[in-house]
Scaffold this active site. Structure first.
Site, PDB file in Angstrom:
ATOM      1  N   ASP A  54       0.774  -1.271  -0.167  1.00 35.03           N
ATOM      2  CA  ASP A  54       0.051  -0.058   0.131  1.00 35.03           C
ATOM      3  C   ASP A  54       0.975   1.303   0.020  1.00 35.03           C
ATOM      4  O   ASP A  54       1.893   1.114   0.400  1.00 35.03           O
ATOM      5  CB  ASP A  54      -0.848   0.132   1.417  1.00 35.03           C
ATOM      6  CG  ASP A  54      -2.159  -0.698   1.046  1.00 35.03           C
ATOM      7  OD1 ASP A  54      -2.450  -1.021  -0.109  1.00 35.03           O
ATOM      8  OD2 ASP A  54      -2.856  -0.532   2.149  1.00 35.03           O
ATOM      9  N   LYS A  74      -2.997   4.338  -3.585  1.00 29.77           N
ATOM     10  CA  LYS A  74      -3.889   5.076  -3.933  1.00 29.77           C
ATOM     11  C   LYS A  74      -3.591   6.554  -4.181  1.00 29.77           C
ATOM     12  O   LYS A  74      -4.481   7.544  -3.753  1.00 29.77           O
ATOM     13  CB  LYS A  74      -5.236   5.048  -3.209  1.00 29.77           C
ATOM     14  CG  LYS A  74      -5.820   3.596  -3.155  1.00 29.77           C
ATOM     15  CD  LYS A  74      -7.092   3.473  -2.379  1.00 29.77           C
ATOM     16  CE  LYS A  74      -7.682   2.091  -2.405  1.00 29.77           C
ATOM     17  NZ  LYS A  74      -8.374   1.738  -1.212  1.00 29.77           N
ATOM     18  N   MET A 180      -7.280   9.031   9.817  1.00 25.61           N
ATOM     19  CA  MET A 180      -7.690   9.721   8.537  1.00 25.61           C
ATOM     20  C   MET A 180      -8.531  10.959   8.602  1.00 25.61           C
ATOM     21  O   MET A 180      -9.565  11.347   8.371  1.00 25.61           O
ATOM     22  CB  MET A 180      -8.749   8.877   7.775  1.00 25.61           C
ATOM     23  CG  MET A 180      -8.070   7.523   7.375  1.00 25.61           C
ATOM     24  SD  MET A 180      -9.490   6.387   6.556  1.00 25.61           S
ATOM     25  CE  MET A 180      -9.710   5.290   8.125  1.00 25.61           C
TER      26      MET A 180
HETATM   27  N1  SAH Z   1      -4.079   0.072   9.041  1.00 30.74           N
HETATM   28  C1  SAH Z   1      -3.492   1.465   9.400  1.00 30.74           C
HETATM   29  C2  SAH Z   1      -4.516   2.746   9.211  1.00 30.74           C
HETATM   30  C3  SAH Z   1      -5.089   2.776   7.847  1.00 30.74           C
HETATM   31  S1  SAH Z   1      -5.801   4.268   7.704  1.00 30.74           S
HETATM   32  C4  SAH Z   1      -2.893   1.554  11.049  1.00 30.74           C
HETATM   33  O1  SAH Z   1      -3.144   0.435  11.603  1.00 30.74           O
HETATM   34  O2  SAH Z   1      -2.165   2.335  11.340  1.00 30.74           O
HETATM   35  C5  SAH Z   1      -4.716   5.457   7.098  1.00 30.74           C
HETATM   36  C6  SAH Z   1      -4.753   6.360   8.353  1.00 30.74           C
HETATM   37  O3  SAH Z   1      -3.751   5.798   9.348  1.00 30.74           O
HETATM   38  C7  SAH Z   1      -4.079   7.724   7.749  1.00 30.74           C
HETATM   39  O4  SAH Z   1      -5.101   8.833   7.413  1.00 30.74           O
HETATM   40  C8  SAH Z   1      -3.448   8.548   9.184  1.00 30.74           C
HETATM   41  O5  SAH Z   1      -4.538   8.803  10.066  1.00 30.74           O
HETATM   42  C9  SAH Z   1      -3.121   7.077   9.817  1.00 30.74           C
HETATM   43  N2  SAH Z   1      -1.460   6.761   9.738  1.00 30.74           N
HETATM   44  C10 SAH Z   1      -0.910   5.794   9.115  1.00 30.74           C
HETATM   45  N3  SAH Z   1       0.335   5.939   9.263  1.00 30.74           N
HETATM   46  C11 SAH Z   1       0.516   7.182   9.845  1.00 30.74           C
HETATM   47  C12 SAH Z   1       1.566   7.815  10.268  1.00 30.74           C
HETATM   48  N4  SAH Z   1       3.172   7.387   9.978  1.00 30.74           N
HETATM   49  N5  SAH Z   1       1.559   9.173  10.733  1.00 30.74           N
HETATM   50  C13 SAH Z   1       0.494   9.503  11.383  1.00 30.74           C
HETATM   51  N6  SAH Z   1      -0.656   8.772  10.954  1.00 30.74           N
HETATM   52  C14 SAH Z   1      -0.624   7.625  10.240  1.00 30.74           C
END
Ligand code: SAH
Length: 467
Positions: A54, A74, A180
């Site tokens: 991803d 995406k 998000m």
């Molecule tokens: N499965 C992922 C979440 C996916 S949804 C998890 O468990 O972390 C995508 C959202 O995750 C982003 O919009 C953001 O809010 C958050 N996110 C993912 N990686 C991040 C990072 N390194 N720093 C801050 N937010 C993050």
């Protein structure tokens, strides 16, 4: 001239024999720091033939493994996979007997759509297992020193989403963590206020958590509501009194961020540093002779199809390099997939004859038909990983497709986006690395310390960057 990978047709799933089925690992990659991958994930990735990864997974992480890498992200500026297409792609490889790693940012079961992917695997009776990852909330919490629970301050925590805006919830927990939120911070804060929290409640935004460019912004709900755009993706919003524990100079911000260009020297492995590796090889996406032959005959193609803006950029780089220019494309119909590719094309003085903006990959064939791209010879410049959906769609319309690799998938896109504002030191391994780096970055900010492996490299640095 086409790369060795031929476009693959979908097998008839019903006819497939159970014996030939592969295996799928649904894996959480963690929030960004490649060292936060679990040992189990590492082993599964080593054993995988195909790795579908991803947006939130960095190429620095996937590059360590040998399987065929397929980017399913995406990103707004390139052709992307919809969830259905991702599911199909996982199933397609598994049904061909492959071991497939489905690598997702953070944890697969926290806003990761892992549930939908296993539903599809269950339907096809494909064996799988799920390997958890460190979710963004946990990464952000540790790397910004904001505890999610704290005795006497916060005894409950809820993970929520800021998307879609009309479904934002504000549960009754002491600490709220929103995923998000990059474009919905204000809407989330309004929802939280409505639930009875005061304007003075503490808020933190952790952007790029656990990465070299992590940033933490803190304030109160009231203060954040008065600011304009407050965050850029990926970012998390944390709300609660435990944020009082935050200090500007935390353990992660104190570490020196060093960009190592063209090597991974041991001197930066100590705990003082966060190392960002920059391969900086000028890797060609295809054999020189293949590129040369193609560009010398570039005027002979009736159709040139650009699948994204990177394809445009690198194609035109080679066009000039091989002594050709836009006049040699005069006889070709030019097609682009997506607006960003068409906009990039205009920089070279070319208007796209047909801009396809499909809702999903399955809509492409119909659009080609409507645009009259049928029964022709199509040159498809792109990355070294050929998009089999696109090739299938073009072939469905009777076209003969010749893919041409002009850039390396994942690598070239990400290399261009290192933000030097967050880097304290740059180390160069060789004169050629300095040269390659100078092609991407014209200057290096003055506050960055530059070190080199030897005197020759230092001399090349002085020659190209003037100090
Ligand atoms: N499965 C992922 C979440 C996916 S949804 C998890 O468990 O972390 C995508 C959202 O995750 C982003 O919009 C953001 O809010 C958050 N996110 C993912 N990686 C991040 C990072 N390194 N720093 C801050 N937010 C993050």
């Amino acid at each position: 001239m086409s790369p060795s990978k031929q476009p693959l047709k979908y097998p008839d799933m019903k006819k497939k024999d159970q014996q030939t089925k592969g295996y799928v690992y649904i894996i959480g990659a963690g929030p960004g720091d490649p060292d936060l991958l679990t040992l189990k994930a590492e082993r599964a990735l080593q054993a995988s033939d195909v790795i579908l990864y991803d947006d939130l997974v960095t190429s620095a992480l996937v590059d360590r493994f040998e399987g065929l890498k397929i980017y399913t992200g995406k990103r707004k500026d390139s052709h992307h996979f919809e969830q259905d297409a991702i599911n199909e792609e996982i199933v397609r490889h598994a049904l061909r007997g492959k071991t497939v790693a489905r690598l997702k940012g953070g944890d697969p079961f926290v806003f990761g759509r892992g549930g939908e992917e296993i539903d599809v695997l269950r339907q096809h009776r494909i064996d799988y297992e799920i390997i958890p990852g460190i979710t963004a909330a946990h990464g952000a919490s540790s790397y910004s020193e904001i505890p999610l629970t704290m005795r006497k301050v916060s005894s409950s925590v809820a993970f929520c989403t800021g998307h879609p805006i009309n479904k934002i919830q504000a549960p009754d927990a002491d600490t709220l963590v929103y995923y998000m939120v990059a474009s919905s911070v204000h809407a989330v804060l309004e929802a939280v206020l409505k639930k009875g929290r005061s304007e003075s409640t503490k808020v933190a935004i952790v952007q790029n958590a656990t990465r070299y460019n992590q940033q933490v912004f803190t304030g109160t709900i009231g203060e954040f509501l008065r600011r304009d755009r407050v965050a850029y993706s990926p970012a998390l919003l944390i709300i609660g009194e435990n944020i009082n524990h935050f200090i500007e100079e935390n353990w992660y911000s104190r570490k020196k961020k060093v960009l190592t260009v063209g090597g991974e020297p041991a001197q930066f492995s100590s705990r003082e540093y966060v190392r960002v590796n920059f391969p900086c090889r000028r890797e060609e996406a295809a054999e020189r002779s293949v590129l040369e032959e193609c560009f010398h005959g570039i005027g002979d193609w009736p159709v040139v199809f650009f699948p994204n803006r990177f394809a445009v950029k690198y194609f035109f780089g080679y066009l000039m390099e091989f002594g050709r220019d836009v006049r040699h494309l005069a006889g070709a119909r030019i097609c682009t997939l997506g607006r960003p590719a068409a906009t990039e094309l205009q920089k070279y003085g070319v208007l796209s004859d047909l801009v396809l903006e499909p809702e999903s990959p399955s809509a492409i064939a119909g659009m080609l038909r409507d645009g009259g791209i049928c029964n022709d010879r199509v040159l498809l410049p792109g990355s070294n990983l050929v998009d089999s959906y696109l090739v299938n769609a073009l072939e469905e319309e009777g076209n003969t497709v010749t893919p041409l690799s002009v850039y390396l998938h994942g690598k070239h896109e990400q290399e261009e986006s290192i933000d030097l504002d967050f880097i304290d030191e740059i180390w160069f391994s060789s004169p050629s690395c300095v040269k390659n780096f100078s092609a991407l970055y014209r200057s290096i900010p003055e506050n960055i310390t530059v070190t080199t492996a030897d005197v020759e490299t230092a001399a090349e640095y002085a020659r190209l960057f003037g100090s």
